[in-house]
Design an enzyme around this catalytic site. Structure first.
Site, PDB file in Angstrom:
ATOM      1  N   ASN A  61      52.464  39.466  34.645  1.00 15.67           N
ATOM      2  CA  ASN A  61      53.022  38.828  35.838  1.00 15.67           C
ATOM      3  C   ASN A  61      53.229  37.349  35.532  1.00 15.67           C
ATOM      4  O   ASN A  61      52.272  36.578  35.477  1.00 15.67           O
ATOM      5  CB  ASN A  61      52.036  39.017  37.006  1.00 15.67           C
ATOM      6  CG  ASN A  61      52.497  38.325  38.268  1.00 15.67           C
ATOM      7  OD1 ASN A  61      53.631  37.843  38.351  1.00 15.67           O
ATOM      8  ND2 ASN A  61      51.612  38.261  39.259  1.00 15.67           N
ATOM      9  N   LYS A  63      54.652  35.180  37.282  1.00 12.16           N
ATOM     10  CA  LYS A  63      54.596  34.369  38.511  1.00 12.16           C
ATOM     11  C   LYS A  63      55.761  33.372  38.542  1.00 12.16           C
ATOM     12  O   LYS A  63      56.837  33.671  38.047  1.00 12.16           O
ATOM     13  CB  LYS A  63      53.239  33.676  38.638  1.00 12.16           C
ATOM     14  CG  LYS A  63      52.068  34.650  38.473  1.00 12.16           C
ATOM     15  CD  LYS A  63      50.768  34.076  38.932  1.00 12.16           C
ATOM     16  CE  LYS A  63      49.644  35.039  38.580  1.00 12.16           C
ATOM     17  NZ  LYS A  63      48.378  34.689  39.181  1.00 12.16           N
ATOM     18  N   HIS A 145      50.406  41.757  45.980  1.00  9.43           N
ATOM     19  CA  HIS A 145      49.648  40.749  45.226  1.00  9.43           C
ATOM     20  C   HIS A 145      48.976  39.789  46.202  1.00  9.43           C
ATOM     21  O   HIS A 145      49.553  39.419  47.227  1.00  9.43           O
ATOM     22  CB  HIS A 145      50.585  39.999  44.277  1.00  9.43           C
ATOM     23  CG  HIS A 145      49.853  39.202  43.241  1.00  9.43           C
ATOM     24  ND1 HIS A 145      49.247  37.999  43.530  1.00  9.43           N
ATOM     25  CD2 HIS A 145      49.604  39.450  41.935  1.00  9.43           C
ATOM     26  CE1 HIS A 145      48.660  37.548  42.428  1.00  9.43           C
ATOM     27  NE2 HIS A 145      48.866  38.404  41.445  1.00  9.43           N
ATOM     28  N   GLU A 147      48.592  36.743  46.108  1.00 10.24           N
ATOM     29  CA  GLU A 147      49.326  35.493  46.355  1.00 10.24           C
ATOM     30  C   GLU A 147      50.423  35.689  47.395  1.00 10.24           C
ATOM     31  O   GLU A 147      50.872  34.719  48.022  1.00 10.24           O
ATOM     32  CB  GLU A 147      49.867  34.946  45.020  1.00 10.24           C
ATOM     33  CG  GLU A 147      48.734  34.392  44.163  1.00 10.24           C
ATOM     34  CD  GLU A 147      49.002  34.355  42.676  1.00 10.24           C
ATOM     35  OE1 GLU A 147      50.162  34.519  42.257  1.00 10.24           O
ATOM     36  OE2 GLU A 147      48.035  34.166  41.917  1.00 10.24           O
ATOM     37  N   GLU A 214      42.715  44.022  41.770  1.00 13.42           N
ATOM     38  CA  GLU A 214      42.643  42.611  41.394  1.00 13.42           C
ATOM     39  C   GLU A 214      41.745  41.865  42.374  1.00 13.42           C
ATOM     40  O   GLU A 214      42.209  41.424  43.437  1.00 13.42           O
ATOM     41  CB  GLU A 214      44.046  41.987  41.442  1.00 13.42           C
ATOM     42  CG  GLU A 214      45.036  42.625  40.499  1.00 13.42           C
ATOM     43  CD  GLU A 214      46.131  41.631  40.126  1.00 13.42           C
ATOM     44  OE1 GLU A 214      46.213  41.299  38.948  1.00 13.42           O
ATOM     45  OE2 GLU A 214      46.867  41.176  41.018  1.00 13.42           O
ATOM     46  N   GLY A 220      43.319  34.058  38.253  1.00 14.00           N
ATOM     47  CA  GLY A 220      43.638  32.689  37.867  1.00 14.00           C
ATOM     48  C   GLY A 220      42.443  31.754  37.859  1.00 14.00           C
ATOM     49  O   GLY A 220      42.614  30.538  37.776  1.00 14.00           O
ATOM     50  N   SER A 260      42.028  37.318  35.438  1.00 12.74           N
ATOM     51  CA  SER A 260      41.538  36.559  34.281  1.00 12.74           C
ATOM     52  C   SER A 260      41.317  37.402  33.030  1.00 12.74           C
ATOM     53  O   SER A 260      40.436  37.113  32.231  1.00 12.74           O
ATOM     54  CB  SER A 260      40.258  35.787  34.652  1.00 12.74           C
ATOM     55  OG  SER A 260      40.553  34.820  35.652  1.00 12.74           O
TER      56      SER A 260
HETATM   57  C1  PEP Z   1      47.671  38.180  38.517  1.00 15.85           C
HETATM   58  O1  PEP Z   1      48.278  37.236  39.008  1.00 15.85           O
HETATM   59  O2  PEP Z   1      47.989  39.333  38.802  1.00 15.85           O
HETATM   60  C2  PEP Z   1      46.570  37.884  37.606  1.00 15.85           C
HETATM   61  C3  PEP Z   1      45.776  38.850  37.297  1.00 15.85           C
HETATM   62  O3  PEP Z   1      46.466  36.587  37.149  1.00 15.85           O
HETATM   63  P1  PEP Z   1      45.445  36.050  36.024  1.00 15.85           P
HETATM   64  O4  PEP Z   1      45.474  37.035  34.888  1.00 15.85           O
HETATM   65  O5  PEP Z   1      45.980  34.713  35.634  1.00 15.85           O
HETATM   66  O6  PEP Z   1      44.098  35.984  36.656  1.00 15.85           O
END
Ligand code: PEP
Length: 304
Positions: A61, A63, A145, A147, A214, A220, A260
């Protein structure tokens, strides 16, 4: 580690009804990069997990990152990478770069959008429709997601988006996951099951759906869930699907972990029975690291 909710014990016993093998579940003792929560409430418990039968799946992703130049560099890195064959790989560039990526990236990797409109296109300023994704050869979309939940998308709206995308043959990476305060309050399962129900209320055919667990506190932040924390929730989601959708869907669907994930921690996570791959944010912006994460499927084979 604490059970994520008061539902934990009942779920643990229900899980045993469809087990392939039992896994001793003990709290992590030291993991500097991993968040350990509520370890005192439940010292250790046994969970019994059922692995999915689907192909390993890794999504990147991107983003709201990138420029034409950085996207071009990332695509070159991905094109040059050696990837294990038995992994489905998908990347999700920002809308504006999807066509550029489509025209330059190896066919080995499929494309995803990071969002889609809830219905047929028309007078919806700023939106992109599922039909338009199909038109440019974009086969997947990430929905739910955190976000996007954070800017107002609720369970029902996300469920409806998933249903419409699937009706247009756009495959769905359906995200769920709890906030830090929800985990600390023991509500992880409640939140994940509520979000799963919203998908289930709208989705009739799960063939083209991948579930991404997630935990929001891990996205993040550099605080990855421990393999045991992730496995526990993945097994519970699979159990929920078995009870509330069907045993076939529960065993065939891919449940991937996001939060992460990086080149250093992917192998240990991949070994877990119910972790069928990853959704990767930050580390997917570095081609060699993303390739390492894709190739962590080899740890899964060793663990099997
Ligand atoms: C994500 O945005 O789906 C995600 C898992 O981000 P990160 O790997 O940066 O934590």
């Amino acid at each position: 580690m604490a059970a994520p909710s008061s539902l934990a014990s009942s779920n643990m016993s229900r899980l045993s009804g469809f087990s392939r093998r039992a896994v001793a579940f003990t709290p992590a003792t030291s993991a500097p990069q991993q968040l350990r929560l509520g370890c005192s409430r439940r010292r250790a418990q046994r969970i019994v997990a059922m692995a999915g039968s689907g192909k390993f799946f890794v999504g990147g992703n991107w983003k709201c990152n990138g420029t034409k130049d950085s996207v071009s560099k990332l695509v070159s890195e991905l094109n040059a990478a050696t990837l294990e064959p038995d992994v489905d790989v998908v990347v999700a560039p920002p809308f504006i770069y999807i066509d550029q990526v489509k025209n330059s990236l190896t066919d080995r990797i499929e494309l995803s959008a990071q969002n889609v409109w809830v219905g047929k296109g028309g007078a919806y300023t700023g939106e992109i429709s599922a039909e338009q994704l199909v038109d440019i050869g974009c086969k997947w979309v990430i929905l739910g997601h955190s976000e996007r939940r954070n800017i107002g998308e609720n369970d029902d709206f996300i469920g409806k988006k998933a249903a419409y995308a699937l009706s247009q043959n756009v495959k769905v990476i359906a995200c769920i996951g709890e906030l830090l305060e929800e985990r600390e309050a023991g509500k992880t399962f409640d939140v994940c099951f509520r979000q799963m129900k919203a998908y289930a209320d709208n989705i009739t055919n799960w063939t083209d759906v991948v579930i991404a667990y997630e935990p929001v506190w891990a996205i993040g932040t550099g605080k990855v869930a421990s393999p045991e924390q992730a496995q526990e929730v993945h097994a519970a989601i699979r159990d929920w699907l078995k009870t509330n959708v069907s045993p076939d869907v529960a065993s065939s669907i891919r449940i991937i972990y996001g939060g992460s994930v990086n080149a250093g921690n992917c192998a240990d996570l991949a070994k877990k029975e119910d972790i069928d791959g990853f959704l990767v944010g930050g580390a997917s912006l570095k081609g060699p690291d993303f390739a390492t994460i894709i190739n962590s499927v080899t740890s899964k084979k060793v663990a099997a």
